[in-house]
Design a protein around this motif. Structure first.
Motif, PDB file in Angstrom:
ATOM      1  N   ARG A 200       0.827  -1.201   0.000  1.00 14.89           N
ATOM      2  CA  ARG A 200       0.000   0.000   0.000  1.00 14.89           C
ATOM      3  C   ARG A 200       0.865   1.256   0.000  1.00 14.89           C
ATOM      4  N   LEU A 202       0.663   5.404   0.777  1.00 13.19           N
ATOM      5  CA  LEU A 202      -0.119   6.404   1.496  1.00 13.19           C
ATOM      6  C   LEU A 202       0.530   7.774   1.337  1.00 13.19           C
ATOM      7  N   SER A 232      -4.636   0.203  -4.049  1.00 11.54           N
ATOM      8  CA  SER A 232      -3.561   0.152  -3.058  1.00 11.54           C
ATOM      9  C   SER A 232      -3.015   1.528  -2.687  1.00 11.54           C
ATOM     10  N   THR A 233      -3.671   2.595  -3.126  1.00 12.60           N
ATOM     11  CA  THR A 233      -3.185   3.953  -2.870  1.00 12.60           C
ATOM     12  C   THR A 233      -4.244   4.769  -2.142  1.00 12.60           C
ATOM     13  N   GLU A 234      -3.819   5.464  -1.095  1.00 15.07           N
ATOM     14  CA  GLU A 234      -4.697   6.367  -0.356  1.00 15.07           C
ATOM     15  C   GLU A 234      -4.027   7.732  -0.273  1.00 15.07           C
ATOM     16  N   ARG A 244      -9.541  12.914   3.763  1.00 15.03           N
ATOM     17  CA  ARG A 244      -9.291  11.890   2.743  1.00 15.03           C
ATOM     18  C   ARG A 244      -9.790  12.402   1.395  1.00 15.03           C
ATOM     19  N   THR A 246      -8.934  10.560  -1.656  1.00 14.69           N
ATOM     20  CA  THR A 246      -8.676   9.503  -2.641  1.00 14.69           C
ATOM     21  C   THR A 246      -9.776   9.430  -3.687  1.00 14.69           C
ATOM     22  N   TYR A 285      -6.200   5.395  12.061  1.00 12.16           N
ATOM     23  CA  TYR A 285      -5.692   4.469  11.048  1.00 12.16           C
ATOM     24  C   TYR A 285      -4.447   3.674  11.453  1.00 12.16           C
ATOM     25  N   HIS A 288      -5.052   0.138  10.978  1.00 16.23           N
ATOM     26  CA  HIS A 288      -5.773  -0.139   9.735  1.00 16.23           C
ATOM     27  C   HIS A 288      -4.774  -0.415   8.618  1.00 16.23           C
ATOM     28  N   ARG A 289      -5.211  -1.180   7.630  1.00 14.64           N
ATOM     29  CA  ARG A 289      -4.309  -1.513   6.520  1.00 14.64           C
ATOM     30  C   ARG A 289      -3.923  -0.290   5.692  1.00 14.64           C
ATOM     31  N   THR A 290      -4.646   0.824   5.850  1.00 14.91           N
ATOM     32  CA  THR A 290      -4.294   2.052   5.129  1.00 14.91           C
ATOM     33  C   THR A 290      -2.861   2.468   5.425  1.00 14.91           C
TER      34      THR A 290
END
Length: 372
Positions: A200, A202, A232-234, A244, A246, A285, A288-290
């Motif tokens: 990921r 970020l 896969s991008t935030e 956010r 995105t 987060y 979190h997976r972010t």
């Protein structure tokens, strides 16, 4: 037939040197020019006199451009200096024998147009080293088209699951299922290996007033990353808080994405409380997976207005323990003799790599660092 090229003339018979040189300049600008397209361009130039079209622009554009993103690069290189030998812009002010008309001086270069008369590759090379805040509107548009082609993406990482493979560990589950279907005989030994999943990416982009000259370029860079890896991008913008963005960057066209993001309610051109923003972000987060095991790009000058000077270093340190890597983009560092304040200096110790990000060349380096 009076020197007119025959239909279907081979590439080496129709403007070979000029066409190959033009293709080289397009490639230097980042555009892919495949050999079949080059051959089609040579054929189109051979057919051009029959069609009565004196300017090679459309013949080259229609054959060499295969993607929407190619168009801006093509125009920048073409108008930056390409013309066929017998169709050079200076020909309008010269006689048929190439002599200047009596009493007329050659056209002078317009100082307000820095790209006039420059070769396309030289133009792009010059843009790559120019500070982004010094560009005019046309140059910013050309740089935006080049940023869109960077396609930043983090390297894939091992996944917890296994996938079928020709070599590797014996897959016991599949082996047993095959034995059941074949009456207990071991027909073959299926193999498996660890799968791969995109790591990921970020972005935390400071949009405070002190970053206004570079925030747009970083957002365009983030848009290119979203286009390359939408799942896969935030992307978050930070100021006195975080937002956010995105979803706004998922528009395919960069300019449409920038219009969408301008409509998002965020702390545009205000103050900076990076430590407070990171604390609030990590509260939401950190698990979190972010953010976990992600490549984190922080674009900020670190001019934190927090009353607690230790908050930002503590939160960056916490983020470094959660993330895979931190890459910090610090445009203020471009200035000679620049010395960051203590909170930023302590925060930068937790960054794995640093870039100024103030030129296209720096953004290319950033894309390469993300992919490592």
């Amino acid at each position: 037939m009076d020197g007119t090229p025959e239909r279907g003339a081979p590439m080496d018979a129709v403007l070979s040197e000029e066409l190959v040189d033009f293709a080289r300049r397009l490639r230097a600008a980042g555009m892919r020019v495949e050999p079949p397209r080059l051959a089609a361009a040579a054929e189109a130039l051979g057919l051009r006199p029959w069609a009565g079209e004196p300017d090679p622009y459309w013949a080259l554009r229609l054959t060499l451009c295969g993607r929407r993103s190619d168009l801006d690069v093509f125009d920048a290189v073409y108008h930056g200096g390409y013309a066929a030998p017998d169709e050079h812009p200076a020909a309008a002010e010269h006689g048929e024998d190439g002599e200047a008309d009596e009493g007329e001086a050659p056209a002078a270069r317009d100082p307000e147009t820095p790209t006039a008369g420059a070769a396309g590759a030289d133009y792009v090379a010059e843009l790559a080293t120019r500070a982004l805040h010094t560009l005019d509107d046309a140059e910013r548009a050309a740089v935006a088209a080049l940023i869109a082609r960077l396609a930043p993406a983090a390297r894939a990482r091992p996944a917890p699951h296994r996938v079928p493979a020709r070599a590797g560990r014996v897959d016991r589950g599949r082996t047993v299922r095959l034995m059941i279907r074949s009456g207990g005989e071991i027909v073959r030994l299926p193999r498996s290996r660890r799968g791969r999943t995109p790591r990921r990416l970020l972005f935390l982009i400071d949009v405070s007033l002190s970053m206004s000259a570079y925030a747009d370029a970083l957002l365009l860079f983030a848009h290119a990353a979203v286009a390359a890896g939408p799942r896969s991008t935030e992307v978050f913008v930070v100021g006195t808080g975080w937002t956010r963005v995105t979803a706004a960057l998922r528009a395919r066209d960069p300019q449409a994405a920038m219009r969408s993001i301008a409509a998002v309610e965020a702390d545009w051109d205000q103050g900076t409380r990076l430590g407070h923003s990171l604390e609030s972000f990590l509260r939401r987060y950190a698990g979190h997976r972010t953010a976990r095991a992600a490549v984190v790009v922080i674009g900020s000058d670190g001019q934190d207005e927090d009353s607690d000077p230790g908050r930002m270093p503590r939160q960056v340190a916490r983020l470094s323990r959660v993330a895979h890597r931190i890459v910090w983009v610090l445009p203020a560092a471009r200035r000679s003799g620049y010395r960051p304040r203590r909170p930023l200096r302590e925060s930068l110790r937790h960054a794995d790599e640093r870039f100024t990000g103030h030129t296209l060349e720096q953004l290319r380096g950033l894309a390469e660092a993300i992919a490592r």
